[in-house]
Motif scaffolding. Sequence first.
Motif, PDB file in Angstrom:
ATOM      1  N   MET A  35       0.829  -1.205   0.000  1.00 35.63           N
ATOM      2  CA  MET A  35       0.000   0.000   0.000  1.00 35.63           C
ATOM      3  C   MET A  35       0.864   1.256   0.000  1.00 35.63           C
ATOM      4  O   MET A  35       0.688   2.158  -0.807  1.00 35.63           O
ATOM      5  CB  MET A  35      -0.898  -0.065   1.241  1.00 35.63           C
ATOM      6  CG  MET A  35      -2.153   0.763   1.152  1.00 35.63           C
ATOM      7  SD  MET A  35      -3.081   0.461  -0.365  1.00 35.63           S
ATOM      8  CE  MET A  35      -3.954   1.988  -0.481  1.00 35.63           C
ATOM      9  N   ILE A  36       1.875   1.253   0.898  1.00 37.96           N
ATOM     10  CA  ILE A  36       2.773   2.411   0.975  1.00 37.96           C
ATOM     11  C   ILE A  36       3.516   2.583  -0.348  1.00 37.96           C
ATOM     12  O   ILE A  36       3.636   3.670  -0.885  1.00 37.96           O
ATOM     13  CB  ILE A  36       3.777   2.225   2.137  1.00 37.96           C
ATOM     14  CG1 ILE A  36       3.031   2.227   3.472  1.00 37.96           C
ATOM     15  CG2 ILE A  36       4.819   3.333   2.132  1.00 37.96           C
ATOM     16  CD1 ILE A  36       3.845   1.811   4.649  1.00 37.96           C
ATOM     17  N   ARG A  37       3.959   1.447  -0.877  1.00 42.01           N
ATOM     18  CA  ARG A  37       4.695   1.472  -2.146  1.00 42.01           C
ATOM     19  C   ARG A  37       3.837   2.077  -3.247  1.00 42.01           C
ATOM     20  O   ARG A  37       4.291   2.877  -4.040  1.00 42.01           O
ATOM     21  CB  ARG A  37       5.071   0.047  -2.542  1.00 42.01           C
ATOM     22  CG  ARG A  37       6.480  -0.318  -2.198  1.00 42.01           C
ATOM     23  CD  ARG A  37       6.946  -1.450  -3.080  1.00 42.01           C
ATOM     24  NE  ARG A  37       7.899  -0.980  -4.058  1.00 42.01           N
ATOM     25  CZ  ARG A  37       9.195  -0.828  -3.790  1.00 42.01           C
ATOM     26  NH1 ARG A  37       9.662  -1.074  -2.590  1.00 42.01           N
ATOM     27  NH2 ARG A  37      10.031  -0.398  -4.712  1.00 42.01           N
ATOM     28  N   ASN A  38       2.548   1.633  -3.274  1.00 43.86           N
ATOM     29  CA  ASN A  38       1.633   2.142  -4.280  1.00 43.86           C
ATOM     30  C   ASN A  38       1.494   3.649  -4.194  1.00 43.86           C
ATOM     31  O   ASN A  38       1.541   4.348  -5.189  1.00 43.86           O
ATOM     32  CB  ASN A  38       0.254   1.511  -4.081  1.00 43.86           C
ATOM     33  CG  ASN A  38       0.063   0.367  -5.071  1.00 43.86           C
ATOM     34  OD1 ASN A  38       0.839   0.271  -6.020  1.00 43.86           O
ATOM     35  ND2 ASN A  38      -0.920  -0.470  -4.823  1.00 43.86           N
ATOM     36  N   ASN A  39       1.352   4.103  -2.943  1.00 45.51           N
ATOM     37  CA  ASN A  39       1.228   5.536  -2.695  1.00 45.51           C
ATOM     38  C   ASN A  39       2.438   6.277  -3.221  1.00 45.51           C
ATOM     39  O   ASN A  39       2.316   7.272  -3.916  1.00 45.51           O
ATOM     40  CB  ASN A  39       1.092   5.788  -1.194  1.00 45.51           C
ATOM     41  CG  ASN A  39      -0.322   6.220  -0.875  1.00 45.51           C
ATOM     42  OD1 ASN A  39      -1.017   6.704  -1.766  1.00 45.51           O
ATOM     43  ND2 ASN A  39      -0.736   6.046   0.364  1.00 45.51           N
ATOM     44  N   GLU A  40       3.606   5.757  -2.846  1.00 47.11           N
ATOM     45  CA  GLU A  40       4.871   6.325  -3.312  1.00 47.11           C
ATOM     46  C   GLU A  40       4.849   6.472  -4.823  1.00 47.11           C
ATOM     47  O   GLU A  40       5.155   7.513  -5.379  1.00 47.11           O
ATOM     48  CB  GLU A  40       6.004   5.344  -3.006  1.00 47.11           C
ATOM     49  CG  GLU A  40       6.801   5.427  -1.765  1.00 47.11           C
ATOM     50  CD  GLU A  40       7.373   6.713  -1.350  1.00 47.11           C
ATOM     51  OE1 GLU A  40       8.340   7.097  -2.010  1.00 47.11           O
ATOM     52  OE2 GLU A  40       6.911   7.310  -0.372  1.00 47.11           O
ATOM     53  N   ARG A  44       2.385   6.436  -6.897  1.00 43.81           N
ATOM     54  CA  ARG A  44       1.427   7.380  -7.440  1.00 43.81           C
ATOM     55  C   ARG A  44       1.969   8.802  -7.305  1.00 43.81           C
ATOM     56  O   ARG A  44       1.888   9.599  -8.226  1.00 43.81           O
ATOM     57  CB  ARG A  44       0.078   7.231  -6.731  1.00 43.81           C
ATOM     58  CG  ARG A  44      -1.050   7.860  -7.540  1.00 43.81           C
ATOM     59  CD  ARG A  44      -2.379   7.724  -6.845  1.00 43.81           C
ATOM     60  NE  ARG A  44      -2.731   6.348  -6.545  1.00 43.81           N
ATOM     61  CZ  ARG A  44      -3.488   5.996  -5.493  1.00 43.81           C
ATOM     62  NH1 ARG A  44      -3.923   6.916  -4.640  1.00 43.81           N
ATOM     63  NH2 ARG A  44      -3.802   4.748  -5.288  1.00 43.81           N
ATOM     64  N   LYS A  45       2.575   9.057  -6.141  1.00 44.79           N
ATOM     65  CA  LYS A  45       3.133  10.383  -5.899  1.00 44.79           C
ATOM     66  C   LYS A  45       4.196  10.711  -6.955  1.00 44.79           C
ATOM     67  O   LYS A  45       4.228  11.800  -7.514  1.00 44.79           O
ATOM     68  CB  LYS A  45       3.749  10.426  -4.497  1.00 44.79           C
ATOM     69  CG  LYS A  45       3.430  11.714  -3.761  1.00 44.79           C
ATOM     70  CD  LYS A  45       3.536  11.614  -2.271  1.00 44.79           C
ATOM     71  CE  LYS A  45       4.878  11.648  -1.649  1.00 44.79           C
ATOM     72  NZ  LYS A  45       4.925  11.371  -0.232  1.00 44.79           N
ATOM     73  N   GLU A  46       5.017   9.720  -7.221  1.00 41.38           N
ATOM     74  CA  GLU A  46       6.077   9.916  -8.210  1.00 41.38           C
ATOM     75  C   GLU A  46       5.515  10.216  -9.585  1.00 41.38           C
ATOM     76  O   GLU A  46       5.958  11.134 -10.265  1.00 41.38           O
ATOM     77  CB  GLU A  46       6.904   8.633  -8.332  1.00 41.38           C
ATOM     78  CG  GLU A  46       8.109   8.614  -7.442  1.00 41.38           C
ATOM     79  CD  GLU A  46       8.735   7.250  -7.499  1.00 41.38           C
ATOM     80  OE1 GLU A  46       8.978   6.696  -6.440  1.00 41.38           O
ATOM     81  OE2 GLU A  46       8.920   6.746  -8.623  1.00 41.38           O
ATOM     82  N   THR A  47       4.494   9.413  -9.958  1.00 36.97           N
ATOM     83  CA  THR A  47       3.908   9.610 -11.283  1.00 36.97           C
ATOM     84  C   THR A  47       3.323  11.002 -11.395  1.00 36.97           C
ATOM     85  O   THR A  47       3.550  11.707 -12.384  1.00 36.97           O
ATOM     86  CB  THR A  47       2.799   8.575 -11.531  1.00 36.97           C
ATOM     87  OG1 THR A  47       3.198   7.366 -10.903  1.00 36.97           O
ATOM     88  CG2 THR A  47       2.584   8.355 -12.998  1.00 36.97           C
ATOM     89  N   ILE A  48       2.590  11.393 -10.349  1.00 37.25           N
ATOM     90  CA  ILE A  48       1.957  12.713 -10.393  1.00 37.25           C
ATOM     91  C   ILE A  48       3.011  13.794 -10.507  1.00 37.25           C
ATOM     92  O   ILE A  48       2.925  14.691 -11.346  1.00 37.25           O
ATOM     93  CB  ILE A  48       1.088  12.927  -9.131  1.00 37.25           C
ATOM     94  CG1 ILE A  48      -0.114  11.993  -9.199  1.00 37.25           C
ATOM     95  CG2 ILE A  48       0.621  14.367  -9.031  1.00 37.25           C
ATOM     96  CD1 ILE A  48      -0.905  11.931  -7.926  1.00 37.25           C
ATOM     97  N   LEU A  49       4.064  13.660  -9.685  1.00 32.36           N
ATOM     98  CA  LEU A  49       5.125  14.653  -9.717  1.00 32.36           C
ATOM     99  C   LEU A  49       5.793  14.677 -11.088  1.00 32.36           C
ATOM    100  O   LEU A  49       6.089  15.744 -11.641  1.00 32.36           O
ATOM    101  CB  LEU A  49       6.155  14.341  -8.625  1.00 32.36           C
ATOM    102  CG  LEU A  49       7.105  15.491  -8.308  1.00 32.36           C
ATOM    103  CD1 LEU A  49       6.330  16.681  -7.777  1.00 32.36           C
ATOM    104  CD2 LEU A  49       8.152  15.047  -7.316  1.00 32.36           C
ATOM    105  N   GLY A  50       5.994  13.484 -11.636  1.00 39.74           N
ATOM    106  CA  GLY A  50       6.622  13.389 -12.956  1.00 39.74           C
ATOM    107  C   GLY A  50       5.796  14.092 -14.007  1.00 39.74           C
ATOM    108  O   GLY A  50       6.312  14.909 -14.779  1.00 39.74           O
TER     109      GLY A  50
END
Lengths: 292, 379
Positions: free
Chosen positions: B1-6, B8-14
């Motif tokens: 779950m944490i990994r998924n969040n990470e 998603r955050k990365e993708t959004i930031l990217g």
Amino acid sequence: MEALLPYIINGISAGGQYALIAIGYTMVYGILRLINFAHGDVFMVAGLIMVYTTTSMPLYISIPIVLVCTVVLGFVIERVAYKPLRSAPRMSLMISAIGVSYLIQNLAFYITGGLPKPVLNPIPWVSDTITIFGALTKRVTLITPILTLVLVFVLVYLIKNTKIGMGMRAASKDFETAQLMGVKINSVISFTFIVGSFLAAVGSILYFTNYPSVAITSGSLPGLRAFIAAVFGGIGSIPGAVVGAFIIGLCEELIKGLGYSTFSDAFTFALLIVVLCVKPTGLFGEKVTDKV
Amino acid sequence: MIRNNEKRKETILGIFLLLLLLAVMTFIDAKLPSYHIAIKVIKKASVYALVAVSMNLLNGFTGLFSLGQAGFMLLGAYTYAVLSIPVGKRAGVYQYFDGGWIQFSIPEFFSEHLGETFGLNMGIIIALLLGGLVAAFFAYLIGLPVLRLKSDYLAIATLGFAEILRAFFQWKKLGPLTNGSNLLKSYPDFGSATGYIVLIGIFIALIVLLVNSTYGRAFKAIRDDEIAAEAMGINLAKHKRMAFIISSFFAGIGGGMLAMYMGTLQALSFKSTMTYEILLVVVMGGIGSITGSVITSFLYIASMEWLLRGLDSGTFLGINAPGLFKNGFRMAVVSLIIMVVVLFFSKGIMGDREFSVKGLIRLFGGKKAKENAGGDGNV
């Protein structure tokens, strides 16, 4: 036949010049397994030095200067650009060679100002025009193949009968074992580059005597042709390089004689690809087996 | 779950970063005139980035040392130019060959049917893609004999093919198609640097996806050890051919865009020196790093075309020395730098790592990201 005769004579002469360059390629490849992309540029630099020295000095000083400077250049290139990479993958060595070639061309551009340098004072006696069988040509076209063969015989004698020649043969057979057997590998390699550059300088003097000008790119095509000659003859083999060079020189001039000058280089490269696909070891090359 | 969040955050930031880049680009395009040096640098650098990445795909990821890039660029460039010179201008361009054989223009055709701007751009893109396809087709043919060769023989054979192509395109008998050794010109251009950036961004993204797919992993396996890769069930011939064709496809597109950038096209300019130049860009960026190639392309072109111009024209960094800073000094300095990189920093700027959003997060604090990102090689 009458019409083709000048082309045949020119072809033999070009073959001699290519042979002198090709030996440098083939010896270096035999030992280091490196296509020395900078060799063609060393050839070009020798031509430039010749142009500069012959306009300001008498012949008996300028020719030795050309030979010495070229030999020093070849030696320095090996020490600076190839020696540090001796244990690196082969690809890095080749990249370094390409980098050196790029550097030499750009430095030459900077020093010469980018314009082709005209050959103003060609060497007197050899550039006289003479007539053979009714074909007009310069005397250098006759001298080139003879001088080439003499130099090749001397070189083959050196490699067969001297200690350093034995070292060269050993290093090209098996690099690591030669080292273990006490062959001073660094001096052997330096010697190889010195001999290669010396022959390239001789080839350059002969080539540019017959040529109107020296441009910074005029080394790359003769260099590539000579390399192809080396591959065609079987890379690593000196007689192979010489035979290959004469064949390529003749073919190119004959194609020009038949009126297809656009394709003379294309033919050479096509020949390379055919040779690589059909018989990668060339005419006289040794068979290499791949080990896992 | 944490990994998924990470993730998603990365993708959004990217995505956010990419959009920001796009906004900046549009802004620059709107502010500066099209002849401004910054626009030219961005156009040329993005083309170089695409070509360098395509070369990296072959040399860096698949371990096939090919030096035929200039030849494939030539194919793409000619296809693009020949297919898109407006019909009305053909008589002028092909003045020695009675207007040439081809009497249609793809961008013109599309702009007639789909509206001026959209149709024109559409037509340009289609002509570019066709250029890529022609290059890919030739790569297939050339690959049949050549890909069986090993390392340096492969390099020389591909170099040879590039030279043959160059000679062939200058042949008089092909004049009605290639205009012989005369210039091709008057073909359309995007007109804005944003077009270049967007298009090339898409192509590079495709290459990234390819590299991260199973095919990409197979390529890397071939690079690392051919015999082991074969033992793992990878079809060597198939994958090598695939890498060669795909790389040539993108090189062809890059060639077409280079022709577009230059405005005029001549077979003479696609010399082996061009391949060497691109190879050295790849090496400086790091063999096996896509972001490295992109960053270096921009640095290289910006310094060559813009920042180091002074080295050629007498004044650099306020120092005026016309005797030293004369024509050609810039190239000499650049090639010296390249040699230093090749000899002492053989990994280049990025090595085989990639520049990633995760690395950025880690760089700007974020202790949590630091803990999570440990041990995965990316920066």
